[in-house]
Every structure is written in C-alpha cells, then in structure tokens.
Design a protein around this motif. Structure first.
Motif, PDB file in Angstrom:
ATOM      1  N   ARG A 145       0.830  -1.212   0.000  1.00 47.16           N
ATOM      2  CA  ARG A 145       0.000   0.000   0.000  1.00 47.16           C
ATOM      3  C   ARG A 145       0.859   1.254   0.000  1.00 47.16           C
ATOM      4  NH1 ARG A 145      -2.542  -2.108   4.385  1.00 47.16           N
ATOM      5  NH2 ARG A 145      -3.943  -3.739   3.724  1.00 47.16           N
ATOM      6  N   VAL A 146       1.929   1.252   0.787  1.00 50.18           N
ATOM      7  CA  VAL A 146       2.815   2.413   0.862  1.00 50.18           C
ATOM      8  C   VAL A 146       3.484   2.651  -0.482  1.00 50.18           C
ATOM      9  CG1 VAL A 146       4.968   3.277   1.892  1.00 50.18           C
ATOM     10  CG2 VAL A 146       3.196   2.284   3.344  1.00 50.18           C
TER      11      VAL A 146
ATOM     12  N   LYS B  21       2.393   1.797  -3.409  1.00 46.76           N
ATOM     13  CA  LYS B  21       1.366   2.267  -4.341  1.00 46.76           C
ATOM     14  C   LYS B  21       1.073   3.740  -4.102  1.00 46.76           C
ATOM     15  CE  LYS B  21      -3.315   1.424  -5.927  1.00 46.76           C
ATOM     16  NZ  LYS B  21      -4.540   0.694  -5.755  1.00 46.76           N
ATOM     17  N   GLN B  22       0.971   4.146  -2.832  1.00 48.07           N
ATOM     18  CA  GLN B  22       0.699   5.551  -2.523  1.00 48.07           C
ATOM     19  C   GLN B  22       1.849   6.451  -2.966  1.00 48.07           C
ATOM     20  OE1 GLN B  22      -0.168   5.520   1.657  1.00 48.07           O
ATOM     21  NE2 GLN B  22      -2.296   4.912   1.362  1.00 48.07           N
TER      22      GLN B  22
ATOM     23  N   GLU C 137       1.565   6.811  -6.713  1.00 47.22           N
ATOM     24  CA  GLU C 137       0.457   7.688  -7.087  1.00 47.22           C
ATOM     25  C   GLU C 137       0.763   9.139  -6.730  1.00 47.22           C
ATOM     26  OE1 GLU C 137      -2.914   5.936  -5.173  1.00 47.22           O
ATOM     27  OE2 GLU C 137      -3.125   4.374  -6.712  1.00 47.22           O
ATOM     28  N   LYS C 138       1.500   9.376  -5.673  1.00 43.11           N
ATOM     29  CA  LYS C 138       1.870  10.733  -5.244  1.00 43.11           C
ATOM     30  C   LYS C 138       2.782  11.376  -6.280  1.00 43.11           C
ATOM     31  CE  LYS C 138       4.177  13.216  -1.584  1.00 43.11           C
ATOM     32  NZ  LYS C 138       4.997  13.084  -0.393  1.00 43.11           N
TER      33      LYS C 138
END
Length: 175
Positions: free
Chosen positions: A151-152, A154-155, A158-159
């Motif tokens: 998740r990290v 992926k974030q 995306e950031k």
C-alpha cells in the motif's frame, strides 16, 4: 474361559486406544441424560475424539507402563475416557462446554502430550484455540506487513503523479 481371558480383549482395546494419543482425558459423566450423552458423543465425534466408558479396573490395567499411568490414581467412581490422536486440545474444548453447562459432568484429569494435567489445567487447555485458528492468526500476522508495504509503495507511486501501473520504470529494449 477364565475371567482374565474375557477381560484381556478389553484391556487390549484400551491400550490400542491410548497408544500414540496426543490427549487422554478422564471425565465423570454420572447424571447426564441419554439426550445429553448422545449430544456429547456427537460433538466429540465431530472433533475427531474417541469417547468410551470402561471399567476402572480395566483402564487401570491398560494404563500400567504407559504415559497414562498417572491417571490410575484418579480412577474412582464412574469415568469415561476421551482420546484424541490428532489434536491435543480438541477433547478439552468439547468437554469444557459440557463441564460448564452441566453440574453433573466434570473433568477428572488427563494426559496431554505425555504430561499429566488435573481438572483445572484441562480447563485452561480448553481455552487454547485449535491448531487451524493459531495457524490462521500466524499467517495473518505475517501477511499484514507485506500488505502494508505494498500500500505504501502504491501511494508513493500515485503521489509522484504516475498511475500505479506506470510507476515502474520500463526496461530498455535489448539490442
């Protein structure tokens, strides 16, 4: 035939039942109705536990020279034997429900993986979750950090403005 010859097959059956058992438990069942006893036997069968009533003198003979010899001192009154060859906590979990539900049904003692346990220790063992539940918890706790890491990542991708699929750099074509 002599009385001893008649009893020998039963002693042999008890010996075979307790051989290689993970858990052997003695319970006092006097006062259970037929319906309650039938329900108990059904629940024990579902858990893979063998449950039988034998004479104390025959159990005493079968216990001699085995890990279950410590149970001989508790063979007083009407007792039943609950044996599991696969799960050391299964008999305790099922029997504990009946121990709480019916005043006439009581733990006496047991041998769990070679160790003698009194009634209070058997009640404590009943609180231990099954092997499958413990393995599920273990794998769940192992999976959690990996999922959080994904998740990290992926974030972060995306950031940076790129969609998650495009975040990975493309490999240069081979020449």
């Amino acid at each position: 035939m002599a009385k001893i010859e008649l009893k020998q097959p039963i002693v042999q059956e008890i010996s075979e039942t307790i051989a290689d058992a993970k858990a052997v438990m003695l319970v006092q069942y006097l006062g259970l109705t037929v319906e309650q006893d039938t329900a108990l036997r059904k629940d024990l069968r579902k858990a893979g536990v063998e449950y039988k009533v034998f004479k104390n003198t025959l159990m005493n003979l079968a216990f001699k020279g085995t890990e279950c010899e410590a149970l001989s001192k508790d063979l007083q009154g009407p007792n039943a034997l609950a044996v599991s060859k696969t799960d050391a906590t299964a008999p305790a979990r099922v029997l504990a429900a009946y121990d709480k539900k019916f005043k006439c049904f009581n733990f006496v003692s047991g041998v769990i993986e070679g160790q003698y346990a009194d009634a209070d220790e058997l009640r404590a063992v009943a609180e231990i979750p099954s092997r499958e539940v413990l393995l599920g918890r273990l794998f769940g706790s192992m999976q959690s950090p990996i999922a959080n890491f994904a998740r990290v990542i992926k974030q972060i991708a995306e950031k940076d403005g790129a969609p998650a699929e495009e975040a990975a750099p493309e490999a240069a074509p081979a020449e």
